[in-house]
Design an enzyme around this catalytic site. Structure first.
Site, PDB file in Angstrom:
ATOM      1  N   GLU B 199       0.909  -1.317  -0.011  1.00  0.00           N
ATOM      2  CA  GLU B 199      -0.023  -0.086  -0.129  1.00  0.00           C
ATOM      3  C   GLU B 199       0.922   1.262  -0.031  1.00  0.00           C
ATOM      4  O   GLU B 199       1.908   1.140   0.503  1.00  0.00           O
ATOM      5  CB  GLU B 199      -0.921   0.116   1.225  1.00  0.00           C
ATOM      6  CG  GLU B 199      -2.167  -0.536   1.353  1.00  0.00           C
ATOM      7  CD  GLU B 199      -3.001  -0.515   2.379  1.00  0.00           C
ATOM      8  OE1 GLU B 199      -3.927  -1.166   2.576  1.00  0.00           O
ATOM      9  OE2 GLU B 199      -2.725   0.251   3.456  1.00  0.00           O
ATOM     10  N   LYS B 235      -3.243   2.062  19.702  1.00  0.00           N
ATOM     11  CA  LYS B 235      -3.997   3.653  20.228  1.00  0.00           C
ATOM     12  C   LYS B 235      -3.849   3.790  21.593  1.00  0.00           C
ATOM     13  O   LYS B 235      -3.752   2.871  22.364  1.00  0.00           O
ATOM     14  CB  LYS B 235      -5.360   3.326  19.855  1.00  0.00           C
ATOM     15  CG  LYS B 235      -5.865   3.321  18.361  1.00  0.00           C
ATOM     16  CD  LYS B 235      -7.167   2.697  17.851  1.00  0.00           C
ATOM     17  CE  LYS B 235      -7.244   2.394  16.609  1.00  0.00           C
ATOM     18  NZ  LYS B 235      -8.622   1.558  16.048  1.00  0.00           N
ATOM     19  N   ARG B 291     -15.572  -6.703  15.466  1.00  0.00           N
ATOM     20  CA  ARG B 291     -15.739  -6.993  16.823  1.00  0.00           C
ATOM     21  C   ARG B 291     -16.080  -5.633  17.428  1.00  0.00           C
ATOM     22  O   ARG B 291     -16.240  -4.658  16.879  1.00  0.00           O
ATOM     23  CB  ARG B 291     -14.478  -7.565  17.573  1.00  0.00           C
ATOM     24  CG  ARG B 291     -13.402  -6.657  17.431  1.00  0.00           C
ATOM     25  CD  ARG B 291     -11.852  -6.691  18.025  1.00  0.00           C
ATOM     26  NE  ARG B 291     -11.181  -5.402  18.208  1.00  0.00           N
ATOM     27  CZ  ARG B 291     -10.248  -5.228  17.180  1.00  0.00           C
ATOM     28  NH1 ARG B 291     -10.174  -6.013  15.863  1.00  0.00           N
ATOM     29  NH2 ARG B 291      -9.745  -4.140  17.148  1.00  0.00           N
ATOM     30  N   VAL B 294     -12.063  -1.389  21.603  1.00  0.00           N
ATOM     31  CA  VAL B 294     -11.605  -0.792  23.279  1.00  0.00           C
ATOM     32  C   VAL B 294     -12.370   0.283  23.145  1.00  0.00           C
ATOM     33  O   VAL B 294     -12.893   0.771  24.116  1.00  0.00           O
ATOM     34  CB  VAL B 294     -10.204  -0.909  23.024  1.00  0.00           C
ATOM     35  CG1 VAL B 294      -9.795  -0.163  24.434  1.00  0.00           C
ATOM     36  CG2 VAL B 294      -9.405  -2.134  22.979  1.00  0.00           C
TER      37      VAL B 294
END
Lengths: 78, 454
Positions: B199, B235, B291, B294
């Protein structure tokens, strides 16, 4: 005189750099101070465990991929 | 659905138990031998030990988890995040056992979990993708030609990787050939699949993502979050909505995520992740996570929706709430990890001393802590997430400062000093950040002067 190498950290002990690779050290092998003898995984980060003396590694006192407590004996040198 | 088994640990297990309880469901908490004392075990109606500390033998042991469900009569399984949450074979097995998996079916997880296939699916749904290989690159010469065409630097990714693992950046062809070969070998060893794709690197990109929810027929979005502050591709600070997006770009971004979800008849909660290029105003699909994430509380704070309860409701056959979700103000979340920022973020498993949690309006602390709790060293370092909402971003920043000052976790080193320092950073205050901003900021900011252990 037997010398014990202890883990300073809690976590999971590994004898190999990765599951597919050979162990850092085998029983009966000569090790020098500073050699890496295993890894301790603490909260998903890996820390190298070094021999703190010269000698012949007579036995590992813990299996691969088993929990380890701080101060626990990892290996015995002769 | 009567009884929900939580196949996870830590703060997210606590979060799922609370949602299950709000829906009147009984809960079964599975745990490793190292987690017998965890908060979720104390809160659940029942607890079952499923194996030794090592996750491969407990939280990743599908057999043991299904056996625990059978023994306790649980009729549904919530996988949380990480562990088996995006494991298609596990989702299949749960369904084959006649139980409800809280999430999409195995086929959708498989499709979206294969990054090259997900990218093709995005392109098919007219969602912009980062210029790169269309699928897995097999031949090294073809790959090098394509990399030159895209223009260096390029990113090499493992098709089976995730969470930032298996990613390399090459600045020229020589490096590219070396990195690509190595990435493939490593991916083969780590994931059993050596497929790689490439990419274009967007130099100063923001990480933006859209929360979506689908019911297998229709899909809706719950707006966007920005998670540009990352360390080692993890993150650490998330907010929403992204202050970098104007209304028109936000609408385009959120609609593209819904288009992608609809194109695969998505069922459950999901997140579509993008890179956003400030200069061009372009956004590019990077991946979809199948999913609950967090940082989902950021969205909950601005929309008032309980996303975990919502995903359980949908797994029971419920429909998505039609129409555009309301959105109110700005939310910020910081991840309190048991790591010492003064010592290169060294993990700090220890015993929780005195704990003081701020009790203020528009402040929430999702966590797994109690006084005297010994944090096990075997799992990730996330202790909890402090989340605030303000009328606007400036208000949210001010509230975060107050809430952080009131949060006391004694006995451990945590990432709290990092966030106190970040709140003082002019670039954070003006939201002039990108995905590699934090790492370069950390190089020039000494956090070792703080008192990490309170």
């Amino acid at each position: 005189m037997a010398h014990q190498i202890k883990s300073p950290l809690p976590g999971t002990f590994y004898r190999k750099p990765s599951p597919e690779e050979a162990p850092f050290k085998s029983e009966g092998e000569t090790v020098a101070k500073g050699d890496t003898i295993g890894l301790v995984e603490v909260m998903k980060t890996f820390h190298q465990l070094h021999a703190d003396a010269d000698g012949i590694l007579t036995s590992f006192e813990i299996e691969d991929a088993e929990p380890v407590a701080p101060g626990q004996v990892i290996a015995t040198l002769d | 659905m009567q009884k929900l088994l939580i196949a996870n640990r830590g703060e997210i297990a606590v979060r799922v138990i609370r949602a299950a309880r709000s829906l009147g469901l009984k809960t079964v908490q599975v745990h490793s031998s190292a987690d017998a004392d965890m908060l979720a075990v104390r809160l659940a109606d029942e607890a079952v030990e499923i194996g030794p500390p090592h996750a491969a033998k407990s939280y990743l042991n599908a057999e043991a988890i299904l056996e625990a469900a059978r023994r306790t009569g649980a009729d549904a399984i919530h996988p949380g995040y990480g562990f088996l949450s995006e494991n298609a074979a596990f989702a299949d097995r749960v369904a084959e056992a006649g139980l409800t998996f809280i999430g999409p079916n195995g086929d959708i997880i498989r499709l979206m979990g294969d990054k090259a296939a997900a990218r093709q699916q995005a392109a098919k749904a007219d969602v912009p993708t980062v210029p790169g290989s269309n699928g897995i690159v097999a031949d090294m010469d073809d790959a090098a030609r394509l990399a030159a065409e895209i223009g260096y630097p390029v990113m090499i990714k493992a098709a089976a990787g995730g969470g930032g693992r298996g990613i390399r950046i090459a600045e020229n062809e020589e490096r590219f050939r070396g990195h690509a070969t190595q990435a493939s070998t490593e991916a083969k060893a780590a994931f059993g699949d050596g497929g790689i794709y490439i990419e274009k690197v967007i130099a100063r990109a923001r990480h933006v993502e859209v929360q979506i929810m689908g019911d297998g027929t229709d899909a809706v979005h719950y707006w966007d979050r920005e998670c540009s502050l990352q360390r080692r591709r993890q993150k650490v600070w998330e907010e929403g909505p992204s202050a970098a997006l104007g209304d028109a770009r936000r609408e385009a971004l959120c609609s593209s995520a819904v288009d992608l979800a609809r194109s695969v008849s998505y069922k459950g909660a999901g997140t579509v992740e993008y890179l956003y290029d400030d200069e061009s105003g372009e956004f590019y699909f990077i991946e979809m996570n199948t999913r609950i994430q967090v940082e989902h509380p950021v969205t909950e704070m601005i929309t008032g929706v309980d996303l975990v309860a919502e995903m359980i409701r949908i797994a029971q056959g419920g429909k998505v709430r039609p129409g555009l979700s309301p959105r109110n103000g700005h939310a910020i979340e910081v991840r309190l990890n048991a790591e010492d920022p003064a010592n290169d973020f060294m993990p700090f498993p220890g015993v929780v001393g005195r704990l003081e949690i701020p009790e203020m309006a528009d402040v929430r602390f999702d966590h797994m802590l109690y006084e005297g709790y010994a944090i096990p060293p075997f799992y990730d370092s996330l202790l909890g997430k402090l989340v605030v909402r303000g009328d606007d971003r400036a208000d949210a920043l001010a509230r975060m400062r107050t809430a952080l000052a009131k949060l006391k976790i004694e006995g451990l080193a945590t990432t709290k000093p990092l966030f106190e320092a970040l709140l003082d950073a002019p670039d954070v205050q003006s939201n002039s950040v990108h995905t590699r901003w934090l790492e370069s900021w950390l190089e020039s900011h000494d956090l070792s002067k703080g008192r990490p252990v309170e």
